[in-house]
Enzyme design. Structure first.
Site, PDB file in Angstrom:
ATOM      1  N   PHE B 133      -2.974  25.747 -23.949  1.00 26.49           N
ATOM      2  CA  PHE B 133      -2.996  24.972 -22.707  1.00 26.49           C
ATOM      3  C   PHE B 133      -1.609  24.370 -22.503  1.00 26.49           C
ATOM      4  O   PHE B 133      -1.048  23.763 -23.424  1.00 26.49           O
ATOM      5  CB  PHE B 133      -4.072  23.881 -22.761  1.00 26.49           C
ATOM      6  CG  PHE B 133      -4.266  23.230 -21.434  1.00 26.49           C
ATOM      7  CD1 PHE B 133      -4.862  23.930 -20.386  1.00 26.49           C
ATOM      8  CD2 PHE B 133      -3.828  21.951 -21.193  1.00 26.49           C
ATOM      9  CE1 PHE B 133      -5.015  23.356 -19.133  1.00 26.49           C
ATOM     10  CE2 PHE B 133      -3.973  21.360 -19.941  1.00 26.49           C
ATOM     11  CZ  PHE B 133      -4.569  22.068 -18.916  1.00 26.49           C
ATOM     12  N   ASP B 205      -6.122  21.110 -31.449  1.00 25.87           N
ATOM     13  CA  ASP B 205      -6.593  20.513 -30.202  1.00 25.87           C
ATOM     14  C   ASP B 205      -8.023  21.017 -29.991  1.00 25.87           C
ATOM     15  O   ASP B 205      -8.257  22.223 -29.852  1.00 25.87           O
ATOM     16  CB  ASP B 205      -5.671  20.933 -29.049  1.00 25.87           C
ATOM     17  CG  ASP B 205      -6.118  20.366 -27.702  1.00 25.87           C
ATOM     18  OD1 ASP B 205      -7.285  19.923 -27.575  1.00 25.87           O
ATOM     19  OD2 ASP B 205      -5.302  20.380 -26.764  1.00 25.87           O
ATOM     20  N   TYR B 230     -14.148  14.611 -21.861  1.00 25.58           N
ATOM     21  CA  TYR B 230     -14.747  14.826 -20.539  1.00 25.58           C
ATOM     22  C   TYR B 230     -15.235  16.239 -20.319  1.00 25.58           C
ATOM     23  O   TYR B 230     -15.685  16.561 -19.228  1.00 25.58           O
ATOM     24  CB  TYR B 230     -13.802  14.394 -19.412  1.00 25.58           C
ATOM     25  CG  TYR B 230     -12.409  14.996 -19.408  1.00 25.58           C
ATOM     26  CD1 TYR B 230     -12.200  16.306 -18.988  1.00 25.58           C
ATOM     27  CD2 TYR B 230     -11.307  14.245 -19.780  1.00 25.58           C
ATOM     28  CE1 TYR B 230     -10.922  16.846 -18.953  1.00 25.58           C
ATOM     29  CE2 TYR B 230     -10.025  14.772 -19.742  1.00 25.58           C
ATOM     30  CZ  TYR B 230      -9.841  16.067 -19.333  1.00 25.58           C
ATOM     31  OH  TYR B 230      -8.576  16.591 -19.305  1.00 25.58           O
ATOM     32  N   LYS B 231     -15.145  17.079 -21.333  1.00 26.92           N
ATOM     33  CA  LYS B 231     -15.656  18.445 -21.194  1.00 26.92           C
ATOM     34  C   LYS B 231     -17.050  18.499 -21.817  1.00 26.92           C
ATOM     35  O   LYS B 231     -18.009  17.979 -21.264  1.00 26.92           O
ATOM     36  CB  LYS B 231     -14.672  19.429 -21.833  1.00 26.92           C
ATOM     37  CG  LYS B 231     -13.302  19.437 -21.151  1.00 26.92           C
ATOM     38  CD  LYS B 231     -12.350  20.407 -21.824  1.00 26.92           C
ATOM     39  CE  LYS B 231     -10.947  20.326 -21.246  1.00 26.92           C
ATOM     40  NZ  LYS B 231     -10.833  20.880 -19.892  1.00 26.92           N
ATOM     41  N   ARG B 379     -13.551  32.031 -15.008  1.00 25.96           N
ATOM     42  CA  ARG B 379     -13.967  31.394 -16.261  1.00 25.96           C
ATOM     43  C   ARG B 379     -15.325  30.732 -16.058  1.00 25.96           C
ATOM     44  O   ARG B 379     -15.546  30.040 -15.072  1.00 25.96           O
ATOM     45  CB  ARG B 379     -12.904  30.363 -16.626  1.00 25.96           C
ATOM     46  CG  ARG B 379     -12.992  29.822 -18.014  1.00 25.96           C
ATOM     47  CD  ARG B 379     -11.792  28.920 -18.285  1.00 25.96           C
ATOM     48  NE  ARG B 379     -11.837  27.703 -17.509  1.00 25.96           N
ATOM     49  CZ  ARG B 379     -11.250  26.550 -17.857  1.00 25.96           C
ATOM     50  NH1 ARG B 379     -10.558  26.476 -18.986  1.00 25.96           N
ATOM     51  NH2 ARG B 379     -11.336  25.495 -17.102  1.00 25.96           N
TER      52      ARG B 379
END
Lengths: 418, 418
Positions: B133, B205, B230-231, B379
């Site tokens: 990312f 990560d 938050y995922k 995705r």
């Protein structure tokens, strides 16, 4: 106008043009809240805002809200709303991260600008006050230790010694505009000019001044500023902080916290960092949307007044508080720490006393909320948007009663958080 | 069990031990939400939690809540609640700041540890994936550029090349455990061991793995980890992130973001920074309490299941999705980007297609929410706590209908945020 009775205070409240704004805040009956300089009271609108963000934006619209609810633009939108309160121009402020982290960015950028200019590259001293809020000093320590290029932090003991301490080795002057403990208000324009005269840059922490006293960053020709939204701006506990970078410095504003929100093309998923033009290069990572969004409810209220009106009332409140304390508590060895001079007084007042901690606890037990700061300081904040003259009168009555009758526990254990 | 009809999917949902947890989430009728890997859905409890914090803690108790509501301890308390989900021990995790900023701390600390040890001081390479990312790469760029000590970032193109790329010059291997784009799941234990064998440290990560796949940080002997709440943890938009520092590294964990929350005596107001012992030295400044507090509502739901049950269902969901897409969309040039092997598959599935962006928009218009990622990738995230087998079946029916009838706008303008 000198207020010499509770009746006079009530009359002053009726005449106060800010009186109606008090209704916009959630304040428990019977509580006298004099700690808005630590955590601002809650605008009723903040709950409605949070419910909307949680129910509609997160709950119903989910991922779409990054676009449709403008979450991604929120740091800039709130920054532009806040800008007029601190004398900033549009697109010079973003609301993001914490005050400590924003200060880190500003210090890093300032040292970088100084180091790149042959005329200032030799400068190695960062000047601040020993009584500055500790995190400001710690963040400067953090970055200088890691850069390991010979920077040195010089701690000034008294604000009077500031101007004479700035010299040719000074790279950076970094101050909190209103001192968190004493309430001393620095002359931003004068200090900044002194710094510039010696080729130094000047960073201002507005934690205790944004929303409390008029601030004119551009007029003062300041270099960078940071500040907090949860004190006088009433943004909510731990609300994200702000950072100001004037247009004249934006192109050269570079710092090590180069996250994707500061990238020129954050969704192009490139493998190298390229800073976006403009103020958004001060951003780093994804922001806490609910806490961020509530800041708007605090800022909205400032549209119904102006900073000069707020300042006038703030000085009237602090004048009254000082006069009353010195009058009715004259026998109790209270030492005024805050400047008497309006020119150097922020919006809180501090008194020193041997049993300050115990006295504050006794006041809190009576619903008069001030706070304690090391060493031996009672601190009282006055927020013109919701503090009344009658609040001040009554608070001092409680204080004098506690002192006169020694209604505090001298042996109380200290348990200080915040 | 191979699910070959919608009826079979409905039966599988009835038999699913996680089926009841779906009721704990706010999910609009008719929406199929396959983007929990970007923003997790909302636990109903989050609204109640926010209302309580805003009304009672901020609104009524104001400044007292730093003590009485435990605001100051919240980063540690949430960290301890999160710890078992990632194979961490108590007092090894705090929830704070953003993933980018926490990664900065971890990279800084790792490079510092390596530089202080004569055996590793010569190491100058940081290895990561070019497809990591972007913010992870940018943060590494930020710190290495500012340290200016010859560090170099080596971008690996394929996960297969990772192990052979690690050599004596490698200071640090830094990877996202589950790749945000491909969904490739790295073997944490193997890669960490390879790094250690060459004297390198390893940072993970966990943005796309915490709450999605079993993670065993201590078992893998990992060095540091960061991640996002938050995922898959359903903590709310932009909820503060976490950082893990194992006990064995805590005494030497040092980073430049030395704010007052990481100080040994944060309220003693000292003029020099002294890191607190333990995990709280990873803290910096005051945290956004409302956004932070809501994380608890997401974490609470994990107490009703375990990561192996979640993993089993995740693989069943992604298996079904891949099988169905390859079966019913066989004629449409969809290229599976995600590994087929369970060993290397996270909890989202990506397909490449020339018109990926337009197809995703057509799906969203039908309330099937996936997302688009450059370049050309659709995705789809599967969150076992609330995604059903019937959701998967129906999503693929929509996809095949859109593809079969070309019901997407090939000339659509891209407007991509997040």
């Amino acid at each position: 106008m000198r207020l010499t009775s509770r009746n006079a205070c009530q009359t002053a409240d009726q005449l106060d043009s800010l009186h109606d704004l008090r209704k916009e805040f959630r304040l428990a009956d019977g509580m006298i809240y004099l700690d808005g300089n630590s955590l601002g009271a809650q605008p009723h609108a903040a709950m409605r805002k949070a419910q909307h963000v949680i129910e509609n934006e997160w709950g119903n619209d989910l991922i779409k809200s990054w676009n449709t609810a403008g979450w991604f633009d929120l740091p800039s939108r709130l920054g532009n709303q806040l800008a007029p309160l601190i004398g900033a121009d549009p697109n010079e402020v973003v609301v993001t991260d914490t005050t400590s982290i924003n200060l880190f960015k500003a210090i890093a950028a300032a040292l970088d600008i100084q180091a790149r200019d042959p005329a200032t590259a030799h400068k190695k001293t960062i000047i601040t006050e020993s009584s500055n809020f500790p995190t400001d000093i710690y963040m400067a320590e953090g970055i200088t230790r890691w850069l390991d290029r010979g920077y040195h932090i010089q701690l000034i003991e008294s604000p009077e010694d500031l101007a004479t301490s700035i010299n040719d080795d000074t790279a950076l002057v970094m101050l909190t505009h209103v001192n968190y403990r004493s309430g001393y208000l620095h002359d931003m324009q004068y200090v900044t000019a002194q710094a510039h005269q010696h080729g130094a840059m000047c960073i201002w922490d507005l934690a205790h001044s944004a929303g409390a006293v008029p601030v004119e960053l551009n007029k003062a020709n300041a270099d960078f500023a940071v500040g907090c939204c949860y004190k006088y701006l009433n943004g909510g506990p731990g609300a994200p902080a702000f950072i100001w970078v004037p247009h004249r410095h934006q192109a050269q504003f570079a710092h090590p916290l180069t996250g994707w929100w500061g990238h020129a093309a954050p969704f192009a998923m490139q493998t190298h960092f390229e800073a976006t033009p403009g103020i958004r290069r001060a951003l780093c990572g994804t922001q806490p949307i609910v806490s961020l969004a509530m800041i708007e409810s605090g800022l909205d209220l400032f549209a119904r007044t102006n900073m000069q009106t707020i300042r006038d009332k703030s000085l009237a409140l602090t004048d009254l508080f000082i006069q009353r304390v010195e009058h009715v508590c004259a026998s109790h060895q209270l030492e005024l720490v805050t400047p008497r001079s309006h020119q150097h007084r922020g919006s809180h007042v501090s008194f020193k006393h041997e049993h300050a901690y115990a006295i504050i606890q006794a006041l809190i037990a009576r619903q008069v909320i001030g706070d304690y700061r090391e060493p031996g300081i009672m601190r009282f904040g006055f927020t013109p948007l919701y503090t009344s003259f009658t609040d001040v009168w009554d608070a001092v009555e409680h204080l004098s009663d506690i002192l006169d009758k020694q209604l505090y526990d001298k042996n109380i254990q200290r348990n200080v958080v915040t």
